[in-house]
Design a protein around this motif. Structure first.
Motif, short mmCIF file in Angstrom:
data_model
loop_
_atom_site.label_atom_id
_atom_site.label_comp_id
_atom_site.label_asym_id
_atom_site.label_seq_id
_atom_site.Cartn_x
_atom_site.Cartn_y
_atom_site.Cartn_z
N ALA A 107 0.83 -1.21 0.00
CA ALA A 107 0.00 0.00 0.00
C ALA A 107 0.86 1.26 0.00
CB ALA A 107 -0.92 0.00 1.22
N GLU A 108 1.94 1.23 0.77
CA GLU A 108 2.81 2.40 0.84
C GLU A 108 3.59 2.60 -0.46
OE1 GLU A 108 4.49 5.79 2.86
OE2 GLU A 108 2.65 4.61 2.94
N ARG A 109 3.95 1.52 -1.14
CA ARG A 109 4.63 1.62 -2.43
C ARG A 109 3.69 2.25 -3.47
NH1 ARG A 109 6.97 -4.09 -4.07
NH2 ARG A 109 8.00 -2.85 -5.71
N GLY A 114 1.90 7.27 -6.37
CA GLY A 114 0.94 8.34 -6.63
C GLY A 114 1.44 9.70 -6.21
N ALA A 115 2.31 9.74 -5.20
CA ALA A 115 2.83 11.01 -4.69
C ALA A 115 4.11 11.44 -5.38
CB ALA A 115 3.08 10.89 -3.19
N GLY A 116 4.62 10.62 -6.30
CA GLY A 116 5.83 10.98 -7.03
C GLY A 116 7.11 10.71 -6.25
N ILE A 117 7.04 9.86 -5.23
CA ILE A 117 8.23 9.49 -4.45
C ILE A 117 8.81 8.21 -5.06
CG2 ILE A 117 9.04 8.77 -2.16
CD1 ILE A 117 6.62 10.32 -1.01
N PRO A 118 10.09 8.16 -5.39
CA PRO A 118 10.63 7.02 -6.13
C PRO A 118 10.73 5.73 -5.33
CG PRO A 118 12.38 8.56 -5.59
CD PRO A 118 11.09 9.25 -5.25
N ALA A 119 10.86 5.82 -4.02
CA ALA A 119 11.01 4.61 -3.21
C ALA A 119 10.81 4.95 -1.74
CB ALA A 119 12.39 3.99 -3.41
N ILE A 120 10.62 3.91 -0.93
CA ILE A 120 10.58 4.06 0.52
C ILE A 120 11.59 3.10 1.13
CG2 ILE A 120 8.15 4.74 0.54
CD1 ILE A 120 7.54 1.86 1.54
N LEU A 121 11.96 3.34 2.37
CA LEU A 121 12.82 2.42 3.11
C LEU A 121 12.00 1.66 4.12
CD1 LEU A 121 15.97 4.67 3.81
CD2 LEU A 121 15.56 3.10 1.90
N LEU A 151 5.36 2.06 -6.86
CA LEU A 151 4.61 1.34 -7.88
C LEU A 151 3.67 2.29 -8.62
CD1 LEU A 151 3.68 -1.88 -5.87
CD2 LEU A 151 5.39 -1.68 -7.69
N THR A 152 3.71 2.22 -9.92
CA THR A 152 2.78 2.96 -10.78
C THR A 152 2.32 2.03 -11.89
OG1 THR A 152 4.59 3.82 -12.15
CG2 THR A 152 3.86 5.20 -10.31
N ALA A 153 1.37 2.47 -12.68
CA ALA A 153 0.85 1.64 -13.77
C ALA A 153 0.41 2.51 -14.93
CB ALA A 153 -0.32 0.79 -13.28
N MET A 184 -4.51 7.18 -7.45
CA MET A 184 -3.46 8.19 -7.58
C MET A 184 -2.28 7.73 -8.43
SD MET A 184 -3.31 9.38 -3.58
CE MET A 184 -1.87 10.42 -3.84
N ALA A 185 -2.14 6.42 -8.63
CA ALA A 185 -0.87 5.87 -9.13
C ALA A 185 -0.89 5.43 -10.59
CB ALA A 185 -0.43 4.71 -8.24
N GLY A 186 -1.95 5.74 -11.31
CA GLY A 186 -2.00 5.36 -12.72
C GLY A 186 -1.72 6.54 -13.63
N ASP A 187 -1.05 6.26 -14.76
CA ASP A 187 -0.91 7.30 -15.78
C ASP A 187 -2.29 7.73 -16.25
OD1 ASP A 187 1.84 7.02 -15.59
OD2 ASP A 187 2.00 5.71 -17.32
N ILE A 188 -3.18 6.74 -16.36
CA ILE A 188 -4.60 6.97 -16.64
C ILE A 188 -5.38 6.25 -15.56
CG2 ILE A 188 -6.52 6.51 -18.21
CD1 ILE A 188 -4.55 6.61 -20.53
N THR A 189 -6.34 6.92 -14.95
CA THR A 189 -7.19 6.29 -13.94
C THR A 189 -8.63 6.26 -14.44
OG1 THR A 189 -5.80 6.87 -12.05
CG2 THR A 189 -8.13 6.47 -11.61
N ILE A 190 -9.21 5.06 -14.45
CA ILE A 190 -10.58 4.88 -14.88
C ILE A 190 -11.39 4.40 -13.67
CG2 ILE A 190 -12.16 3.71 -16.47
CD1 ILE A 190 -9.81 3.32 -18.36
#
Length: 230
Positions: A107-109, A114-121, A151-153, A184-190
């Motif tokens: 969920a955090e990834r 969606g927030a534009g953060i490249p990674a988390i620790l 993660l994005t899609a 928040m995390a898709g290039d396109i959200t449907i």
């Protein structure tokens, strides 16, 4: 209903955005909250070679499990696949790769994507080979962490109870689950929705997903997972 922002489309037009070999992120938890009309559209279009990102693999005939069970996915990124024995068999047979991620980290990834953060620790699962895989490790303040990439899609598909023409979304109880993050995390959200209401009808305090994240809205033909609430 006035289509003020040209976001309201039918399922046929929505399917024009899908193609073989793409990455699809989906909302839902055990099928609940996964958009059934969009899932059926994917099946009817016959697209394959998919990478699927979401909480789980649903059930064989519920949620994203319908896509998995037909062998349309070559990879899944999920927290578990135990509710769908077909997914387990596909993984065992080497027909579908599965990247497991602890549920909270998954969920955090997605949120990071969606927030534009490249990674988390994270230090979750440091002693578990299934979790660690070939992931990069990093030292922060003398402590070692896994670098969990965001993660994005190409497309995110979500399900909501109500939407207005701008795409502001309200969810229904536990069907909300991962949908706000996925949106928040898709290039396109449907967004597949049960009801489209006039602009200005929704109470701003009830809106969970702002319409700025939603590109298209598809009226739902009905859900197939309410049995889980009964």
């Amino acid at each position: 209903m006035e289509n003020t922002f040209q976001k309201i489309i039918d399922i046929e037009e929505a399917m024009e955005h899908f193609h073989d070999g793409m990455t699809i992120m989906f909302g839902g938890f055990g099928g609940i909250g996964t958009p059934p009309t969009l899932v059926d559209g994917i099946l009817e279009k016959g697209i394959k070679g998919l990478t699927l990102i979401g909480n789980d693999s649903g059930f064989p005939h519920i949620g994203i499990g319908k896509v998995v069970s037909q062998g349309r996915a070559i990879k899944m990124i999920a927290s578990h696949i135990g509710s769908n024995p077909v997914a387990g068999q596909l993984m065992t047979d080497g027909k579908m790769t599965v990247e497991f991620s602890p549920q909270g980290i998954l969920a955090e990834r997605i949120r990071a994507g969606g927030a534009g953060i490249p990674a988390i620790l994270s230090d979750i699962g440091m002693d578990n080979e299934i979790v660690t895989g070939n992931k990069t490790r990093s030292i922060l303040n003398g402590k070692e962490y896994l670098v969990e990439t965001a993660l994005t899609a190409e497309i995110s598909i979500v399900f909501a109870k109500k939407a207005d023409p701008f795409g502001n979304l309200i969810y229904d109880k536990s069907a909300r689950n991962t949908n706000p993050l996925v949106a928040m995390a898709g290039d396109i959200t449907i967004a597949e929705v049960e009801e489209i209401v006039p602009l200005g009808t929704l109470d701003p305090d009830e809106i969970i997903t702002p319409g700025v994240f939603v590109d298209f809205i598809v009226p739902s033909k009905g859900v197939n997972w309410k049995w889980a609430w009964e």
